[in-house]
Design a protein around this motif. Structure first.
Motif, PDB file in Angstrom:
ATOM      1  N   THR A 285       0.818  -1.215   0.000  1.00 38.75           N
ATOM      2  CA  THR A 285       0.000   0.000   0.000  1.00 38.75           C
ATOM      3  C   THR A 285       0.847   1.259   0.000  1.00 38.75           C
ATOM      4  O   THR A 285       0.649   2.168  -0.821  1.00 38.75           O
ATOM      5  CB  THR A 285      -0.936   0.003   1.222  1.00 38.75           C
ATOM      6  N   LEU A 286       1.810   1.353   0.902  1.00 38.11           N
ATOM      7  CA  LEU A 286       2.612   2.570   1.025  1.00 38.11           C
ATOM      8  C   LEU A 286       3.604   2.748  -0.112  1.00 38.11           C
ATOM      9  O   LEU A 286       4.136   3.847  -0.289  1.00 38.11           O
ATOM     10  CB  LEU A 286       3.357   2.569   2.364  1.00 38.11           C
ATOM     11  N   SER A 287       3.858   1.715  -0.888  1.00 40.79           N
ATOM     12  CA  SER A 287       4.789   1.855  -2.009  1.00 40.79           C
ATOM     13  C   SER A 287       4.203   2.716  -3.129  1.00 40.79           C
ATOM     14  O   SER A 287       4.952   3.337  -3.888  1.00 40.79           O
ATOM     15  CB  SER A 287       5.181   0.479  -2.554  1.00 40.79           C
ATOM     16  N   VAL A 288       2.868   2.777  -3.223  1.00 42.98           N
ATOM     17  CA  VAL A 288       2.227   3.571  -4.279  1.00 42.98           C
ATOM     18  C   VAL A 288       1.283   4.647  -3.752  1.00 42.98           C
ATOM     19  O   VAL A 288       0.916   5.571  -4.487  1.00 42.98           O
ATOM     20  CB  VAL A 288       1.447   2.648  -5.256  1.00 42.98           C
ATOM     21  N   PHE A 289       0.875   4.550  -2.498  1.00 42.93           N
ATOM     22  CA  PHE A 289      -0.012   5.552  -1.910  1.00 42.93           C
ATOM     23  C   PHE A 289       0.703   6.280  -0.784  1.00 42.93           C
ATOM     24  O   PHE A 289       1.178   5.634   0.160  1.00 42.93           O
ATOM     25  CB  PHE A 289      -1.278   4.885  -1.360  1.00 42.93           C
ATOM     26  N   PRO A 290       0.847   7.616  -0.845  1.00 38.27           N
ATOM     27  CA  PRO A 290       0.255   8.478  -1.878  1.00 38.27           C
ATOM     28  C   PRO A 290       1.225   8.908  -2.980  1.00 38.27           C
ATOM     29  O   PRO A 290       0.842   9.708  -3.826  1.00 38.27           O
ATOM     30  CB  PRO A 290      -0.176   9.690  -1.052  1.00 38.27           C
TER      31      PRO A 290
ATOM     32  N   MET B 127     -13.110   3.408   1.195  1.00 39.78           N
ATOM     33  CA  MET B 127     -13.083   1.985   0.864  1.00 39.78           C
ATOM     34  C   MET B 127     -12.200   1.201   1.840  1.00 39.78           C
ATOM     35  O   MET B 127     -12.462   0.036   2.125  1.00 39.78           O
ATOM     36  CB  MET B 127     -12.600   1.784  -0.570  1.00 39.78           C
ATOM     37  N   ASP B 128     -11.176   1.845   2.368  1.00 38.36           N
ATOM     38  CA  ASP B 128     -10.341   1.207   3.383  1.00 38.36           C
ATOM     39  C   ASP B 128     -11.159   0.943   4.643  1.00 38.36           C
ATOM     40  O   ASP B 128     -11.058  -0.119   5.265  1.00 38.36           O
ATOM     41  CB  ASP B 128      -9.137   2.093   3.699  1.00 38.36           C
TER      42      ASP B 128
ATOM     43  N   PHE C 243      -1.604  -4.530  -7.849  1.00 31.77           N
ATOM     44  CA  PHE C 243      -2.050  -3.140  -7.826  1.00 31.77           C
ATOM     45  C   PHE C 243      -0.913  -2.153  -8.105  1.00 31.77           C
ATOM     46  O   PHE C 243      -1.170  -1.018  -8.532  1.00 31.77           O
ATOM     47  CB  PHE C 243      -2.695  -2.814  -6.479  1.00 31.77           C
ATOM     48  N   ILE C 244       0.319  -2.552  -7.865  1.00 31.85           N
ATOM     49  CA  ILE C 244       1.446  -1.641  -8.111  1.00 31.85           C
ATOM     50  C   ILE C 244       1.529  -1.276  -9.592  1.00 31.85           C
ATOM     51  O   ILE C 244       1.506  -0.085  -9.936  1.00 31.85           O
ATOM     52  CB  ILE C 244       2.764  -2.245  -7.589  1.00 31.85           C
ATOM     53  N   PRO C 245       1.630  -2.248 -10.512  1.00 31.13           N
ATOM     54  CA  PRO C 245       1.654  -1.864 -11.932  1.00 31.13           C
ATOM     55  C   PRO C 245       0.336  -1.260 -12.410  1.00 31.13           C
ATOM     56  O   PRO C 245       0.342  -0.373 -13.285  1.00 31.13           O
ATOM     57  CB  PRO C 245       1.959  -3.189 -12.652  1.00 31.13           C
ATOM     58  N   LEU C 246      -0.794  -1.701 -11.864  1.00 28.05           N
ATOM     59  CA  LEU C 246      -2.080  -1.154 -12.296  1.00 28.05           C
ATOM     60  C   LEU C 246      -2.159   0.350 -12.027  1.00 28.05           C
ATOM     61  O   LEU C 246      -2.592   1.130 -12.890  1.00 28.05           O
ATOM     62  CB  LEU C 246      -3.235  -1.874 -11.584  1.00 28.05           C
ATOM     63  N   LEU C 247      -1.745   0.774 -10.839  1.00 28.18           N
ATOM     64  CA  LEU C 247      -1.791   2.191 -10.500  1.00 28.18           C
ATOM     65  C   LEU C 247      -0.727   2.988 -11.253  1.00 28.18           C
ATOM     66  O   LEU C 247      -0.942   4.154 -11.610  1.00 28.18           O
ATOM     67  CB  LEU C 247      -1.628   2.371  -8.989  1.00 28.18           C
ATOM     68  N   MET C 248       0.408   2.383 -11.512  1.00 29.17           N
ATOM     69  CA  MET C 248       1.458   3.070 -12.253  1.00 29.17           C
ATOM     70  C   MET C 248       1.079   3.279 -13.717  1.00 29.17           C
ATOM     71  O   MET C 248       1.642   4.139 -14.396  1.00 29.17           O
ATOM     72  CB  MET C 248       2.767   2.279 -12.152  1.00 29.17           C
ATOM     73  N   LEU C 249       0.115   2.486 -14.205  1.00 33.91           N
ATOM     74  CA  LEU C 249      -0.336   2.599 -15.592  1.00 33.91           C
ATOM     75  C   LEU C 249      -1.560   3.499 -15.742  1.00 33.91           C
ATOM     76  O   LEU C 249      -2.117   3.602 -16.832  1.00 33.91           O
ATOM     77  CB  LEU C 249      -0.649   1.206 -16.161  1.00 33.91           C
TER      78      LEU C 249
ATOM     79  N   PHE D  27      -9.378   4.731 -12.788  1.00 29.57           N
ATOM     80  CA  PHE D  27      -8.573   5.026 -11.606  1.00 29.57           C
ATOM     81  C   PHE D  27      -9.372   4.814 -10.322  1.00 29.57           C
ATOM     82  O   PHE D  27      -8.882   4.224  -9.352  1.00 29.57           O
ATOM     83  CB  PHE D  27      -8.059   6.461 -11.672  1.00 29.57           C
ATOM     84  N   VAL D  28     -10.625   5.261 -10.318  1.00 31.04           N
ATOM     85  CA  VAL D  28     -11.472   5.116  -9.129  1.00 31.04           C
ATOM     86  C   VAL D  28     -11.736   3.643  -8.828  1.00 31.04           C
ATOM     87  O   VAL D  28     -11.697   3.219  -7.659  1.00 31.04           O
ATOM     88  CB  VAL D  28     -12.801   5.880  -9.307  1.00 31.04           C
ATOM     89  N   VAL D  29     -11.993   2.842  -9.859  1.00 31.64           N
ATOM     90  CA  VAL D  29     -12.247   1.417  -9.656  1.00 31.64           C
ATOM     91  C   VAL D  29     -11.009   0.722  -9.088  1.00 31.64           C
ATOM     92  O   VAL D  29     -11.102  -0.054  -8.121  1.00 31.64           O
ATOM     93  CB  VAL D  29     -12.674   0.745 -10.984  1.00 31.64           C
ATOM     94  N   ILE D  30      -9.845   0.998  -9.670  1.00 22.10           N
ATOM     95  CA  ILE D  30      -8.600   0.385  -9.178  1.00 22.10           C
ATOM     96  C   ILE D  30      -8.319   0.825  -7.749  1.00 22.10           C
ATOM     97  O   ILE D  30      -7.964   0.013  -6.890  1.00 22.10           O
ATOM     98  CB  ILE D  30      -7.426   0.738 -10.097  1.00 22.10           C
ATOM     99  N   MET D  31      -8.499   2.120  -7.469  1.00 21.62           N
ATOM    100  CA  MET D  31      -8.274   2.627  -6.117  1.00 21.62           C
ATOM    101  C   MET D  31      -9.232   2.005  -5.119  1.00 21.62           C
ATOM    102  O   MET D  31      -8.862   1.714  -3.975  1.00 21.62           O
ATOM    103  CB  MET D  31      -8.430   4.152  -6.099  1.00 21.62           C
ATOM    104  N   SER D  32     -10.463   1.778  -5.532  1.00 21.69           N
ATOM    105  CA  SER D  32     -11.463   1.194  -4.633  1.00 21.69           C
ATOM    106  C   SER D  32     -11.076  -0.231  -4.243  1.00 21.69           C
ATOM    107  O   SER D  32     -11.124  -0.597  -3.061  1.00 21.69           O
ATOM    108  CB  SER D  32     -12.845   1.207  -5.299  1.00 21.69           C
ATOM    109  N   LEU D  33     -10.709  -1.042  -5.230  1.00 22.11           N
ATOM    110  CA  LEU D  33     -10.290  -2.422  -4.948  1.00 22.11           C
ATOM    111  C   LEU D  33      -8.995  -2.449  -4.141  1.00 22.11           C
ATOM    112  O   LEU D  33      -8.828  -3.267  -3.227  1.00 22.11           O
ATOM    113  CB  LEU D  33     -10.114  -3.187  -6.262  1.00 22.11           C
ATOM    114  N   PHE D  34      -8.094  -1.568  -4.472  1.00 23.20           N
ATOM    115  CA  PHE D  34      -6.802  -1.454  -3.783  1.00 23.20           C
ATOM    116  C   PHE D  34      -6.994  -1.140  -2.302  1.00 23.20           C
ATOM    117  O   PHE D  34      -6.408  -1.794  -1.424  1.00 23.20           O
ATOM    118  CB  PHE D  34      -5.990  -0.359  -4.479  1.00 23.20           C
ATOM    119  N   SER D  35      -7.819  -0.140  -2.013  1.00 25.10           N
ATOM    120  CA  SER D  35      -8.017   0.284  -0.628  1.00 25.10           C
ATOM    121  C   SER D  35      -8.888  -0.687   0.158  1.00 25.10           C
ATOM    122  O   SER D  35      -8.651  -0.932   1.344  1.00 25.10           O
ATOM    123  CB  SER D  35      -8.616   1.688  -0.593  1.00 25.10           C
TER     124      SER D  35
END
Length: 435
Positions: free
Chosen positions: A284-289, A321-322, A352-358, A375-383
């Motif tokens: 989580t912290l590797s890509v957020f925020p 979502m978290d 989720f790391i490559p998904l958010l980076m893309l 972006f919202v869908v990926i963030m929702s599943l991620f969180s």
């Protein structure tokens, strides 16, 4: 009124007071991290050199200096959290839990008050930066002791209370995100908005301290807090969930020794849950925020939406979502603590790391998920997966040890939670360069 004999035989009913207090205690533990993280814009503006605060021997009123607040904030938040959480793993044996918790809350309140006061104090950027970084270091040091101690206390209660505690931590992020949104939309003068922003955690910290002091006076809480002295219980089946009944049965069989196990012995029983919670937060912290705040909207021509896009789609979506994920285990828990699918589910979050980076990251050379909805869908599943799996880890760990070792297990799990945060924050520097 429950007399002492009856209290040792049947757990009183929690009419909601203890559940609410545990939830509030969880909220109080993550206020420092969330409020300093979401106040990034305020601190960066204060650190910009302007003609008003440039010294007389300066050659230009437009001189600027990059203090790299966000990176230093993350580093000086995670290091003390890691060090003092480790210290708390041993400190609990010599310092009473009530002293640790009360002293930490008072210190956090005073440091938040100092930050609020500095809003109205004009300072040179260098001085302000040094004071702010020192405040961040100390406030997160006390927060680490507070969080570890409270996880140990919550570990004495049935597993569903660990879920409530984690849900409270999720709400801390929502508070900070909404406060940031209000600050963006507010027409008030910037210093007034910032003052109100930092007064909020001051009030919340005092409320958290009051709730903690009230907890031992409630019959339901006193029953579980005093279980180390009397573990002979007769359970009314209708008052307990199936999970609680299994836990109590296990405790009856395991209370042969009246001494606590060593920290190492407890770790050997919970190492898998410790590894899992570390992995959850490292990812989580590797890509957020660091990555997610750089994602841009495709509707840049819409000035109003462009202004609040990051706040809404990054911080608010993540924290809501978290919180949903942290609360979900109270409805159902899957995979089970003994299932091989549990660690698989944890490590699968690496996707989720490559998904958010893309996503539509600013200045990124490769963008596949450009639309805001993606972006919202990926963030929702991620969180959601972050909150759900982290909550399961923290509630499962105490179930692997004897009742008397639950506090040790909770404290150790907190250390590995923070270790995951530190690993993720460190790895984020590399990912920030790669995008």
């Amino acid at each position: 009124m429950w007399n002492e004999k009856k209290q040792n035989q049947t757990p009183p009913v929690d009419h909601g007071q203890v559940s609410l207090i545990i939830f509030i205690l969880g909220l109080g533990t993550l206020l420092p991290w969330n409020f300093f993280m979401t106040a990034s814009q305020y601190f960066n503006e204060r650190l910009m050199v302007s003609p008003h605060n440039v010294t007389s021997n300066s050659t230009s009123g437009s001189t600027t200096k990059n203090y790299n607040y966000d990176s230093w904030m993350a580093l000086l938040s995670q290091l003390p959290l890691l060090l003092f959480t480790l210290l708390n793993s041993f400190l609990y044996q010599w310092v009473r839990e009530r002293i640790r918790v009360a002293f930490s809350m008072i210190a956090i309140f005073l440091l938040f008050s100092l930050t609020a006061c500095l809003v109205r104090v004009e300072m040179l950027p260098d001085t302000f930066f040094n004071v702010t970084m020192a405040t961040i270091w100390f406030i997160n040091s006390f927060s680490a002791v507070l969080q570890g101690s409270l996880f140990g206390v919550v570990g004495l209660f049935p597993p569903r209370y660990s879920t409530l505690f984690m849900s409270g931590q999720g709400l801390a992020g929502i508070f900070a995100a909404i406060a940031m949104l209000c600050s963006i939309l507010s027409n008030a003068e910037k210093s007034s908005a910032a003052l109100g922003y930092f007064i909020t955690p001051c009030v919340a910290t005092l409320g958290t301290l009051f709730c903690y002091l009230l907890l031992p006076h409630l019959d339901f809480a006193r029953f579980y807090l005093n279980r180390s002295q009397s573990v002979e219980v007769g359970t009314k089946q209708e008052l307990l969930s199936s999970t609680d009944k299994k836990l109590l049965d296990k405790e009856k069989e395991a209370e042969e020794s009246q001494e606590r196990s060593s920290v190492l012995a407890v770790f050997k029983k919970i190492w898998l849950m410790a590894l899992c919670v570390t992995c959850v937060f490292a990812i989580t912290l590797s890509v957020f925020p660091v990555i997610t705040v750089r994602v841009q909207t495709v509707y840049k021509e819409n000035t109003a939406w462009n202004k609040v896009f990051t706040c809404v789609c990054c911080f608010i979506v993540f924290n809501v979502m978290d919180l949903v994920g942290r609360s979900a285990p109270s409805i159902g828990q899957w995979p089970s603590k003994d299932s091989r699918l549990f660690p698989v589910a944890v490590f699968s979050r690496l996707i989720f790391i490559p998904l958010l980076m893309l996503c539509n990251v600013k200045d990124s050379k490769v963008v596949i998920f450009s639309h805001d909805v993606a972006f919202v869908v990926i963030m929702s599943l991620f969180s959601f997966s972050n909150g759900y799996l982290a909550s399961l880890c923290m509630s499962y760990a105490p179930q692997f040890v004897r009742f008397k070792d639950c506090e040790t297990a909770g404290t150790l799990m907190t250390f590995f939670l923070v270790l995951g945060l530190a690993v993720g924050a460190s790895f984020s520097f590399l990912l920030g360069i790669l995008v």
